[in-house]
Write an enzyme that holds these catalytic residues in place. Structure first.
Site, PDB file in Angstrom:
ATOM      1  N   ASP A  34      30.784  45.386  35.285  1.00 57.72           N
ATOM      2  CA  ASP A  34      32.280  45.114  35.520  1.00 57.72           C
ATOM      3  C   ASP A  34      33.087  46.387  35.416  1.00 57.72           C
ATOM      4  O   ASP A  34      32.518  47.382  34.301  1.00 57.72           O
ATOM      5  CB  ASP A  34      33.005  44.033  34.271  1.00 57.72           C
ATOM      6  N   VAL A  99      39.838  37.484  40.459  1.00 58.30           N
ATOM      7  CA  VAL A  99      39.005  37.632  41.656  1.00 58.30           C
ATOM      8  C   VAL A  99      38.594  36.453  41.884  1.00 58.30           C
ATOM      9  O   VAL A  99      37.817  35.530  41.181  1.00 58.30           O
ATOM     10  CB  VAL A  99      37.995  38.562  41.596  1.00 58.30           C
ATOM     11  N   HIS A 103      32.494  33.651  39.540  1.00 57.07           N
ATOM     12  CA  HIS A 103      31.659  34.714  38.897  1.00 57.07           C
ATOM     13  C   HIS A 103      31.701  34.282  37.339  1.00 57.07           C
ATOM     14  O   HIS A 103      32.652  33.785  36.829  1.00 57.07           O
ATOM     15  CB  HIS A 103      32.033  36.134  39.089  1.00 57.07           C
ATOM     16  N   HIS A 105      31.121  36.072  33.385  1.00 60.92           N
ATOM     17  CA  HIS A 105      31.324  37.388  32.568  1.00 60.92           C
ATOM     18  C   HIS A 105      30.010  37.244  31.610  1.00 60.92           C
ATOM     19  O   HIS A 105      30.006  36.300  30.741  1.00 60.92           O
ATOM     20  CB  HIS A 105      32.628  37.594  31.851  1.00 60.92           C
TER      21      HIS A 105
HETATM   22  P1  AMP Z   1      38.504  37.204  36.551  1.00 60.54           P
HETATM   23  O1  AMP Z   1      38.706  36.901  38.046  1.00 60.54           O
HETATM   24  O2  AMP Z   1      39.588  37.018  35.654  1.00 60.54           O
HETATM   25  O3  AMP Z   1      37.193  36.452  35.805  1.00 60.54           O
HETATM   26  O4  AMP Z   1      38.096  38.802  36.294  1.00 60.54           O
HETATM   27  C1  AMP Z   1      37.633  39.483  37.323  1.00 60.54           C
HETATM   28  C2  AMP Z   1      36.802  40.520  36.881  1.00 60.54           C
HETATM   29  O5  AMP Z   1      36.407  41.545  37.839  1.00 60.54           O
HETATM   30  C3  AMP Z   1      37.590  41.624  35.768  1.00 60.54           C
HETATM   31  O6  AMP Z   1      36.949  41.896  34.474  1.00 60.54           O
HETATM   32  C4  AMP Z   1      37.704  43.026  36.554  1.00 60.54           C
HETATM   33  O7  AMP Z   1      37.539  43.900  35.543  1.00 60.54           O
HETATM   34  C5  AMP Z   1      36.570  42.818  37.464  1.00 60.54           C
HETATM   35  N1  AMP Z   1      36.758  43.709  38.684  1.00 60.54           N
HETATM   36  C6  AMP Z   1      37.495  43.767  39.689  1.00 60.54           C
HETATM   37  N2  AMP Z   1      37.165  44.575  40.532  1.00 60.54           N
HETATM   38  C7  AMP Z   1      36.109  44.877  40.409  1.00 60.54           C
HETATM   39  C8  AMP Z   1      35.049  45.647  41.089  1.00 60.54           C
HETATM   40  N3  AMP Z   1      35.388  46.410  42.223  1.00 60.54           N
HETATM   41  N4  AMP Z   1      33.723  45.801  40.675  1.00 60.54           N
HETATM   42  C9  AMP Z   1      33.335  45.208  39.419  1.00 60.54           C
HETATM   43  N5  AMP Z   1      34.421  44.500  38.780  1.00 60.54           N
HETATM   44  C10 AMP Z   1      35.682  44.345  39.252  1.00 60.54           C
END
Ligand code: AMP
Length: 141
Positions: A34, A99, A103, A105
């Site tokens: 992340d 996003v 996914h 975490h």
């Molecule tokens: P969420 O959709 O709230 O579960 O979180 C999306 C996660 O993706 C967040 O923790 C961001 O820091 C992470 N994130 C966003 N863009 C990228 C990227 N290009 N590569 C890796 N992690 C990302």
């Protein structure tokens, strides 16, 4: 709920259109660092199958996804000598999802160290690369 959008950033990572610090791949999932970690070694496990989040995922996606989550949880605990591992997963904007490709975490935890904010500060690429190397080494045995 909106439809799945194949232009989301994790779909682009899955297609190799944008870079990531990838630590693991099998037939069903990839895992990468992340970029805004909530803790040292924060990793994301992403199924290759397309869904917006858990709510519209095919049930066939879920078993292989959580096998990947367990594998990464064990690896990050070993890689960083963590005391525990937090697993988080968000669905829709009201929950904090940002996003829109399913996914999970995987965040190593250390006694007395609180989580940093969700989608907070960008980590330096060299730190992400170093942490990715430690996770790959832990996965290798
Ligand atoms: P969420 O959709 O709230 O579960 O979180 C999306 C996660 O993706 C967040 O923790 C961001 O820091 C992470 N994130 C966003 N863009 C990228 C990227 N290009 N590569 C890796 N992690 C990302």
């Amino acid at each position: 709920m909106a439809d799945y959008d194949p232009g989301n950033i994790f779909a682009k990572i899955l297609r190799g259109e944008i870079p990531s610090h990838r630590v693991y791949e099998d037939d069903a999932v990839i895992a990468f660092m992340d970029v805004m970690p909530q803790g040292k070694g924060h990793t994301l496990v992403v199924p290759k199958a397309q869904s917006r989040n858990l709510l519209d995922a095919d049930t066939a996606t879920l078993g292989p996804l959580f096998i990947g989550v367990q594998k990464l949880a064990q690896a990050v605990k070993k890689a960083f000598g963590a005391d525990g591992v937090t697993i988080l997963q968000f669905n829709e904007p009201a929950s904090g999802q940002t996003v829109y490709h399913l996914h999970v975490h995987v965040i190593p935890r250390f006694e007395g160290v609180p989580l940093k904010p969700h989608s907070g500060q960008m980590e330096k690429p060299e730190v992400l690369a170093e942490n990715a190397g430690k996770i790959r080494a832990a996965l290798a045995g």
